[in-house]
Design an enzyme around this catalytic site. Structure first.
Site, PDB file in Angstrom:
ATOM      1  N   ASP A 122      72.652  27.969  86.499  1.00 41.03           N
ATOM      2  CA  ASP A 122      72.827  26.641  87.075  1.00 41.03           C
ATOM      3  C   ASP A 122      73.616  26.746  88.382  1.00 41.03           C
ATOM      4  O   ASP A 122      74.319  27.738  88.620  1.00 41.03           O
ATOM      5  CB  ASP A 122      73.576  25.737  86.087  1.00 41.03           C
TER       6      ASP A 122
ATOM      7  N   HIS B 238      76.086  24.854  89.094  1.00 41.93           N
ATOM      8  CA  HIS B 238      77.416  24.289  88.888  1.00 41.93           C
ATOM      9  C   HIS B 238      78.383  25.271  88.221  1.00 41.93           C
ATOM     10  O   HIS B 238      77.995  26.323  87.727  1.00 41.93           O
ATOM     11  CB  HIS B 238      77.315  23.016  88.049  1.00 41.93           C
TER      12      HIS B 238
ATOM     13  N   SER C 219      78.055  16.080  91.690  1.00 48.91           N
ATOM     14  CA  SER C 219      77.787  16.306  90.271  1.00 48.91           C
ATOM     15  C   SER C 219      78.779  17.273  89.650  1.00 48.91           C
ATOM     16  O   SER C 219      78.899  17.323  88.423  1.00 48.91           O
ATOM     17  CB  SER C 219      76.354  16.830  90.086  1.00 48.91           C
TER      18      SER C 219
END
Length: 348
Positions: free
Chosen positions: A188, A190, A279
């Site tokens: 990912d 993140h 996010s």
């Protein structure tokens, strides 16, 4: 070499697709005026419909192609950069040209403008400049990263300092933390909840509001497989899932407010702290907002948004909240460095 790889890719695609297409050809029924049907597009639409509705091997072929591309060439669809040992990186972290350099200057100018606005209103602003995942885990890269060569993070720190905005270098913190646990997800774009908590504790120290651990507490959830957003660029599942990178194992924490008192009729205290960002802050899976609450021992308004970048949420909040009237006294602005080389959102 790249041209040879493209030829091999094309050959493999033909090897996969031609037999499958021939197997499906019998499903087609050609109209009596077949020649005119080719001209007016009816046959083309029929073939397209066959592929979408009756070509049962379509998903298998897509998965097989992605598996070949990943296993043989360490590649995925445009948007992902494949690294070592199952590490995946966003292509956005590898783009650098004079255009991105111009975007960087515009982004730094906007950060400095916002900082001056908050300073004039006697509101403390703490920009949190998040390093690129590819810089924290540069040892996992299989190719040169132009942004690292251009020293993007250093340019941003230096450019903000020139504009009178003091921003700390978070790379040493995350490099040290990465020796204990992963601070970014492998599949990912993140960070992990552990990486988020490390930055949250640093944030509390910078603001001078370290909590006593009484008002807020965090419970650890059950570890579950998490298919990160970068796996969408390597679509090997379900038929060839074992041939692609593995999903992460994610434990999602939950931060609880234990309350500041027993008087249920008492007026709720004013929240004077604001979190703005992307996010990285908005997605509850990483629990950055919760980690900041626990680290500071105070409640925060979370104005981060997913899919909007760091600048649009800040613009929206400033437009909706006149600084002369707001109760907010401290602001944390979470800014991933990769957004600094993207075009600023257009007005309106």
């Amino acid at each position: 070499m790249r041209k040879q790889i493209r030829y091999i890719n094309g050959g493999l695609w033909l090897v996969l697709m031609v037999p499958l297409a021939l197997l499906s050809w019998k499903e087609l029924s050609w109209p009596a005026d077949s020649g005119r049907a080719w001209l007016d597009g009816r046959n083309a639409r029929q073939i397209e419909s066959l592929y979408d509705e009756k070509f049962v091997m379509k998903d298998w072929a897509t998965n097989a192609w992605a598996a070949f591309d990943y296993q043989l060439f360490n590649e995925g669809r445009p948007g992902v950069v494949v690294g070592k040992q199952g590490w995946l990186f966003s292509k956005e972290e590898f783009v650098w040209s004079p255009r991105e350099a111009a975007h960087l200057q515009a982004a730094l100018d906007e950060i400095a403008l916002v900082a001056r606005q908050f300073s004039a209103a006697n509101i403390q602003l703490l920009p949190v400049l998040l390093p690129a995942k590819s810089e924290i885990y540069s040892e996992q890269l299989l190719q040169v990263n132009p942004q690292l060569q251009a020293r993007l993070y250093e340019q941003a720190l230096h450019g903000l300092a020139e504009r009178g905005v003091a921003v700390a270098d978070l790379r040493p913190l995350l490099w040290r933390a990465a020796k204990q646990q992963e601070v970014f997800l492998k599949s990912d774009t993140h960070w992990t909840p552990f990486g988020a908590s490390q930055v949250a504790q640093w944030t509390a120290q910078q603001l001078g509001h370290e909590g006593d651990g009484q008002r807020f507490s965090t419970e650890q959830g059950e570890a579950k497989p998490y298919r990160g957003d970068l796996l969408n660029y390597i679509p090997v599942a379900p038929y060839f899932a074992d041939w692609g990178p593995e999903a992460d194992l994610l434990v999602t924490p939950l931060t609880l407010d234990n309350g500041g008192g027993d008087d249920l009729l008492a007026e709720a205290p004013t929240i004077s702290r604001l979190l703005v960002g992307t996010s990285y802050s908005a997605n509850e899976a990483w629990n950055f907002a919760g980690a900041i609450k626990q680290a500071t021992g105070a409640d925060w308004v979370n104005y981060a948004e997913q899919g909007k970048g760091p600048f649009q949420p800040m613009r929206t909040w400033l437009a909706d909240n006149p600084l002369a009237k707001t109760e907010i006294r401290q602001v944390v602005w979470e800014i991933p460095v990769r957004y600094l080389v993207q075009p600023l959102p257009t007005a309106g």
